[in-house]
Design a protein around this motif. Structure first.
Motif, PDB file in Angstrom:
ATOM      1  N   TRP A  70       0.874  -1.172   0.000  1.00  0.00           N
ATOM      2  CA  TRP A  70       0.000   0.000   0.000  1.00  0.00           C
ATOM      3  C   TRP A  70       0.907   1.216   0.000  1.00  0.00           C
ATOM      4  N   SER A  71       0.786   2.059  -1.010  1.00  0.00           N
ATOM      5  CA  SER A  71       1.589   3.270  -1.086  1.00  0.00           C
ATOM      6  C   SER A  71       0.959   4.333  -0.202  1.00  0.00           C
ATOM      7  N   ARG A  72       1.679   4.719   0.837  1.00  0.00           N
ATOM      8  CA  ARG A  72       1.169   5.759   1.740  1.00  0.00           C
ATOM      9  C   ARG A  72       1.139   7.122   1.056  1.00  0.00           C
ATOM     10  N   SER A  73       2.079   7.381   0.167  1.00  0.00           N
ATOM     11  CA  SER A  73       2.116   8.687  -0.499  1.00  0.00           C
ATOM     12  C   SER A  73       1.062   8.800  -1.599  1.00  0.00           C
ATOM     13  N   ARG A  74       0.852   7.725  -2.352  1.00  0.00           N
ATOM     14  CA  ARG A  74      -0.127   7.759  -3.454  1.00  0.00           C
ATOM     15  C   ARG A  74      -1.509   7.258  -3.049  1.00  0.00           C
ATOM     16  N   GLN A  75      -1.587   6.645  -1.868  1.00  0.00           N
ATOM     17  CA  GLN A  75      -2.850   6.083  -1.381  1.00  0.00           C
ATOM     18  C   GLN A  75      -3.444   5.095  -2.382  1.00  0.00           C
ATOM     19  N   GLU A  76      -2.598   4.141  -2.820  1.00  0.00           N
ATOM     20  CA  GLU A  76      -3.057   3.119  -3.763  1.00  0.00           C
ATOM     21  C   GLU A  76      -2.200   1.866  -3.617  1.00  0.00           C
ATOM     22  N   TYR A  77      -2.731   0.759  -4.146  1.00  0.00           N
ATOM     23  CA  TYR A  77      -1.985  -0.494  -4.173  1.00  0.00           C
ATOM     24  C   TYR A  77      -0.906  -0.396  -5.228  1.00  0.00           C
ATOM     25  N   TRP A  78       0.206  -1.068  -4.979  1.00  0.00           N
ATOM     26  CA  TRP A  78       1.218  -1.202  -6.016  1.00  0.00           C
ATOM     27  C   TRP A  78       1.883  -2.548  -5.913  1.00  0.00           C
ATOM     28  N   LYS A  79       1.980  -3.173  -7.065  1.00  0.00           N
ATOM     29  CA  LYS A  79       2.696  -4.438  -7.167  1.00  0.00           C
ATOM     30  C   LYS A  79       4.142  -4.082  -7.474  1.00  0.00           C
ATOM     31  N   LYS A  80       5.042  -4.454  -6.594  1.00  0.00           N
ATOM     32  CA  LYS A  80       6.448  -4.139  -6.790  1.00  0.00           C
ATOM     33  C   LYS A  80       6.900  -4.737  -8.112  1.00  0.00           C
ATOM     34  N   GLY A  81       7.444  -3.878  -8.978  1.00  0.00           N
ATOM     35  CA  GLY A  81       7.918  -4.324 -10.280  1.00  0.00           C
ATOM     36  C   GLY A  81       6.889  -4.194 -11.382  1.00  0.00           C
ATOM     37  N   GLY A  82       5.699  -3.685 -11.070  1.00  0.00           N
ATOM     38  CA  GLY A  82       4.650  -3.538 -12.075  1.00  0.00           C
ATOM     39  C   GLY A  82       5.061  -2.671 -13.245  1.00  0.00           C
ATOM     40  N   THR A  83       5.867  -1.653 -13.000  1.00  0.00           N
ATOM     41  CA  THR A  83       6.359  -0.771 -14.055  1.00  0.00           C
ATOM     42  C   THR A  83       7.767  -1.162 -14.488  1.00  0.00           C
ATOM     43  N   SER A  84       8.624  -1.477 -13.531  1.00  0.00           N
ATOM     44  CA  SER A  84      10.049  -1.707 -13.797  1.00  0.00           C
ATOM     45  C   SER A  84      10.379  -3.133 -14.230  1.00  0.00           C
ATOM     46  N   GLY A  85       9.497  -4.079 -13.954  1.00  0.00           N
ATOM     47  CA  GLY A  85       9.814  -5.483 -14.214  1.00  0.00           C
ATOM     48  C   GLY A  85      10.568  -6.136 -13.064  1.00  0.00           C
ATOM     49  N   GLN A  86      10.861  -5.374 -12.017  1.00  0.00           N
ATOM     50  CA  GLN A  86      11.599  -5.881 -10.871  1.00  0.00           C
ATOM     51  C   GLN A  86      10.631  -6.499  -9.851  1.00  0.00           C
ATOM     52  N   VAL A  87       9.842  -7.451 -10.323  1.00  0.00           N
ATOM     53  CA  VAL A  87       8.826  -8.103  -9.506  1.00  0.00           C
ATOM     54  C   VAL A  87       9.513  -8.874  -8.381  1.00  0.00           C
ATOM     55  N   GLN A  88       8.960  -8.751  -7.184  1.00  0.00           N
ATOM     56  CA  GLN A  88       9.479  -9.496  -6.039  1.00  0.00           C
ATOM     57  C   GLN A  88       8.681 -10.796  -5.916  1.00  0.00           C
ATOM     58  N   ASN A  89       9.321 -11.899  -6.278  1.00  0.00           N
ATOM     59  CA  ASN A  89       8.716 -13.218  -6.144  1.00  0.00           C
ATOM     60  C   ASN A  89       8.989 -13.713  -4.736  1.00  0.00           C
ATOM     61  N   VAL A  90       7.916 -13.943  -3.996  1.00  0.00           N
ATOM     62  CA  VAL A  90       8.041 -14.320  -2.590  1.00  0.00           C
ATOM     63  C   VAL A  90       8.384 -15.804  -2.486  1.00  0.00           C
ATOM     64  N   ILE A  91       9.528 -16.084  -1.897  1.00  0.00           N
ATOM     65  CA  ILE A  91       9.968 -17.456  -1.656  1.00  0.00           C
ATOM     66  C   ILE A  91       9.491 -17.912  -0.280  1.00  0.00           C
ATOM     67  N   GLU A  92       9.556 -17.005   0.687  1.00  0.00           N
ATOM     68  CA  GLU A  92       9.117 -17.319   2.037  1.00  0.00           C
ATOM     69  C   GLU A  92       8.557 -16.064   2.686  1.00  0.00           C
ATOM     70  N   MET A  93       7.514 -16.252   3.477  1.00  0.00           N
ATOM     71  CA  MET A  93       6.870 -15.165   4.190  1.00  0.00           C
ATOM     72  C   MET A  93       6.803 -15.537   5.659  1.00  0.00           C
ATOM     73  N   ARG A  94       7.172 -14.603   6.525  1.00  0.00           N
ATOM     74  CA  ARG A  94       7.114 -14.858   7.966  1.00  0.00           C
ATOM     75  C   ARG A  94       6.426 -13.686   8.656  1.00  0.00           C
ATOM     76  N   THR A  95       5.969 -13.950   9.875  1.00  0.00           N
ATOM     77  CA  THR A  95       5.495 -12.885  10.748  1.00  0.00           C
ATOM     78  C   THR A  95       6.217 -13.021  12.078  1.00  0.00           C
ATOM     79  N   ASP A  96       6.269 -11.945  12.832  1.00  0.00           N
ATOM     80  CA  ASP A  96       6.963 -11.984  14.119  1.00  0.00           C
ATOM     81  C   ASP A  96       6.048 -12.531  15.207  1.00  0.00           C
ATOM     82  N   CYS A  97       6.559 -12.590  16.436  1.00  0.00           N
ATOM     83  CA  CYS A  97       5.857 -13.248  17.542  1.00  0.00           C
ATOM     84  C   CYS A  97       4.469 -12.674  17.813  1.00  0.00           C
ATOM     85  N   ASP A  98       4.312 -11.365  17.764  1.00  0.00           N
ATOM     86  CA  ASP A  98       2.988 -10.794  18.027  1.00  0.00           C
ATOM     87  C   ASP A  98       2.254 -10.386  16.749  1.00  0.00           C
ATOM     88  N   GLN A  99       2.780 -10.812  15.623  1.00  0.00           N
ATOM     89  CA  GLN A  99       2.147 -10.642  14.319  1.00  0.00           C
ATOM     90  C   GLN A  99       1.858  -9.179  13.969  1.00  0.00           C
TER      91      GLN A  99
END
Length: 155
Positions: A70-99
């Protein structure tokens, strides 16, 4: 946007023990409905960026396997790499102890860079003291990986 008390994408937050030791994802979004996401390169461990997700961006990331924010400055969703092609493919996702934070371990497509100013990482400068004790920024990365004007055009 959802906040920690009202979010249709994720279940209500359980008691502390279940939250810390259970198997249910129940992220704690801040008063603006956002959660911080630290992003590292899966192979090198380098810190690439810190972004923010609301519940929809987090769910899009989980569902697609590609990082959404979520872009705080543009107030919109953005897919990283949508314009540049530098898409971030998620290999692993974690959360911390209190989420209340997310950690994405990614492989970046395209030229592998992440920063919109052309560097591999958004953390391309170090905070140091010079010989006289003044705080200065020095470059941790020798040069940009790409020319942002070629990718994004002049702004």
């Amino acid at each position: 946007m959802c906040n920690s008390a009202n979010c249709s994408h994720f279940p209500p937050r359980p008691a502390k023990q279940e939250l810390e030791k259970g198997a249910v994802l129940s992220p704690k979004f801040d008063s603006d409905g956002l959660i911080a996401a630290a992003v590292t390169d899966f192979d090198t461990g380098d810190l690439l960026m810190v972004g923010y997700m609301n519940a929809e961006a987090l769910q899009r990331t989980i569902d697609s396997g590609e990082a959404w924010y979520w872009s705080r400055s543009r107030q919109e969703y953005w897919k990283k790499g949508g314009t540049s092609g530098q898409v971030q493919n998620v290999i692993e996702m974690r959360t911390d102890c209190d989420q209340d934070a997310i950690w994405l371990r990614v492989r970046v497509a395209g030229n592998g860079a992440t920063c919109h100013v052309g560097y591999n990482s958004c953390f391309y400068r170090k905070i140091e003291k010079d010989a006289t004790g003044n705080t200065i920024l020095t470059f941790a990365e020798a040069a940009p990986v790409y020319d942002p004007e070629e990718v994004y055009g002049k702004k």
